[in-house]
Design a protein around this motif. Structure first.
Motif, PDB file in Angstrom:
ATOM      1  N   MET A 247      -9.747   7.429   7.935  1.00  0.00           N
ATOM      2  CA  MET A 247     -10.834   7.087   7.353  1.00  0.00           C
ATOM      3  C   MET A 247     -10.711   5.692   6.447  1.00  0.00           C
ATOM      4  O   MET A 247     -11.373   4.908   6.172  1.00  0.00           O
ATOM      5  N   PHE A 248      -9.353   5.733   5.967  1.00  0.00           N
ATOM      6  CA  PHE A 248      -8.993   4.529   5.062  1.00  0.00           C
ATOM      7  C   PHE A 248      -8.680   3.346   6.003  1.00  0.00           C
ATOM      8  O   PHE A 248      -9.195   2.066   5.815  1.00  0.00           O
ATOM      9  N   THR A 249      -7.784   3.579   6.811  1.00  0.00           N
ATOM     10  CA  THR A 249      -7.498   2.477   7.936  1.00  0.00           C
ATOM     11  C   THR A 249      -8.682   1.869   8.426  1.00  0.00           C
ATOM     12  O   THR A 249      -8.809   0.812   8.902  1.00  0.00           O
TER      13      THR A 249
ATOM     14  N   HIS B  50      -2.607   0.281  -4.418  1.00  0.00           N
ATOM     15  CA  HIS B  50      -2.174  -1.104  -4.028  1.00  0.00           C
ATOM     16  C   HIS B  50      -2.201  -1.892  -5.288  1.00  0.00           C
ATOM     17  O   HIS B  50      -3.385  -1.975  -6.034  1.00  0.00           O
ATOM     18  N   GLN B  51      -0.934  -2.580  -5.573  1.00  0.00           N
ATOM     19  CA  GLN B  51      -0.932  -3.609  -6.933  1.00  0.00           C
ATOM     20  C   GLN B  51      -1.058  -2.758  -7.997  1.00  0.00           C
ATOM     21  O   GLN B  51      -1.935  -3.168  -8.872  1.00  0.00           O
ATOM     22  N   GLY B  52      -0.882  -1.305  -8.052  1.00  0.00           N
ATOM     23  CA  GLY B  52      -1.005  -0.378  -9.053  1.00  0.00           C
ATOM     24  C   GLY B  52      -2.563   0.188  -9.325  1.00  0.00           C
ATOM     25  O   GLY B  52      -2.800   0.539 -10.523  1.00  0.00           O
ATOM     26  N   ASN B  53      -3.386  -0.311  -8.400  1.00  0.00           N
ATOM     27  CA  ASN B  53      -4.681   0.209  -8.660  1.00  0.00           C
ATOM     28  C   ASN B  53      -5.113   1.318  -7.535  1.00  0.00           C
ATOM     29  O   ASN B  53      -4.552   0.931  -6.358  1.00  0.00           O
ATOM     30  N   VAL B  54      -6.031   2.245  -7.773  1.00  0.00           N
ATOM     31  CA  VAL B  54      -6.325   3.204  -6.882  1.00  0.00           C
ATOM     32  C   VAL B  54      -7.292   2.647  -5.870  1.00  0.00           C
ATOM     33  O   VAL B  54      -8.452   1.951  -6.605  1.00  0.00           O
ATOM     34  N   ILE B  55      -7.200   2.459  -4.816  1.00  0.00           N
ATOM     35  CA  ILE B  55      -8.424   1.963  -3.926  1.00  0.00           C
ATOM     36  C   ILE B  55      -8.995   2.838  -3.013  1.00  0.00           C
ATOM     37  O   ILE B  55     -10.042   2.449  -2.437  1.00  0.00           O
ATOM     38  N   PHE B  56      -8.670   4.156  -2.985  1.00  0.00           N
ATOM     39  CA  PHE B  56      -9.061   5.032  -2.106  1.00  0.00           C
ATOM     40  C   PHE B  56      -8.722   6.380  -2.597  1.00  0.00           C
ATOM     41  O   PHE B  56      -7.292   6.407  -2.965  1.00  0.00           O
TER      42      PHE B  56
ATOM     43  N   GLY C 112       0.715  -1.063  -0.083  1.00  0.00           N
ATOM     44  CA  GLY C 112      -0.094   0.002  -0.168  1.00  0.00           C
ATOM     45  C   GLY C 112       0.798   1.370  -0.077  1.00  0.00           C
ATOM     46  O   GLY C 112       1.911   1.329   0.769  1.00  0.00           O
ATOM     47  N   VAL C 113       0.520   2.175  -0.799  1.00  0.00           N
ATOM     48  CA  VAL C 113       1.318   3.391  -0.973  1.00  0.00           C
ATOM     49  C   VAL C 113       0.401   4.643  -0.858  1.00  0.00           C
ATOM     50  O   VAL C 113      -0.665   4.574  -1.768  1.00  0.00           O
TER      51      VAL C 113
END
Length: 194
Positions: free
Chosen positions: A121-123, A54-60, A37-38
């Motif tokens: 909010m993400f965590t 995460h793994q090249g995808n925007v997740i948030f 996660g970055v």
């Protein structure tokens, strides 16, 4: 866009800011980063945007109406200097006596608190991705004290770094490399658009 058209709506504006910042971040991510996660934090003039990859995808993604122009405007009004001069003073660190305590420190604390809230909010979401690195970009990341405070006070075990895009680029003139080395984080969004 097909879904929008079929619904009878017309698209007039498409916001691609998060897409551009993620593309720009790819210039500074390692292959190791791409598996974990970055957090990409773009602190621009009028907006602060957080994107989690995460793994090249925007997740948030979250954005706030908060940026470096707020700080520059406060300096300009408080000390009666033009906005551009206030901006230069802020970046160069050549501030009037008392400015650190009256304006810079409160602005930095506000920025860190906004970011801390957005990361929480993400965590707190159902997502179980652990953030290993936080990459700063945008003009706000040129404020050394902001970067230092984030590294010390974020309350997370993450590596905080300022985006440095220049090391993977070829330059026609060496002077261009020097300019990008000094101001590169400010132009990450433009690099992502390019």
């Amino acid at each position: 866009s097909q879904c929008v058209n079929e619904s009878g709506l017309n698209t007039t504006i498409v916001d691609i800011a998060s897409h551009a910042s993620v593309r720009a971040a790819e210039l500074v991510l390692t292959s190791e980063d791409k598996e974990s996660g970055v957090a990409i934090v773009d602190i621009g003039a009028s907006q602060m945007m957080l994107s989690i990859l995460h793994q090249g995808n925007v997740i948030f993604t979250r954005s706030k109406s908060h940026g470096g122009a707020v700080c520059s405007q406060m300096i300009s009004e408080r000390y009666g200097v033009p906005f551009q001069e206030a901006e230069k003073m802020k970046i160069d660190g050549h501030l009037p006596e008392g400015c650190d305590m009256d304006i810079i420190t409160p602005f930095i604390n506000m920025t860190v608190n906004h970011l801390r809230f957005d990361l929480r909010m993400f965590t707190n979401s159902a997502n179980k991705v652990e953030i290993k690195k936080l990459i700063l970009m945008g003009g706000g990341s040129l404020m050394e004290d902001l970067v230092k405070t984030l590294k010390q006070d974020l309350d997370m075990e993450v590596e905080v770094e300022v985006a440095e895009p220049y090391f993977k680029l070829d330059f026609k003139h060496s002077s261009d490399k020097n300019i990008l080395k000094e101001m590169g984080p400010k132009y990450m969004m433009a690099l992502g658009l390019a």
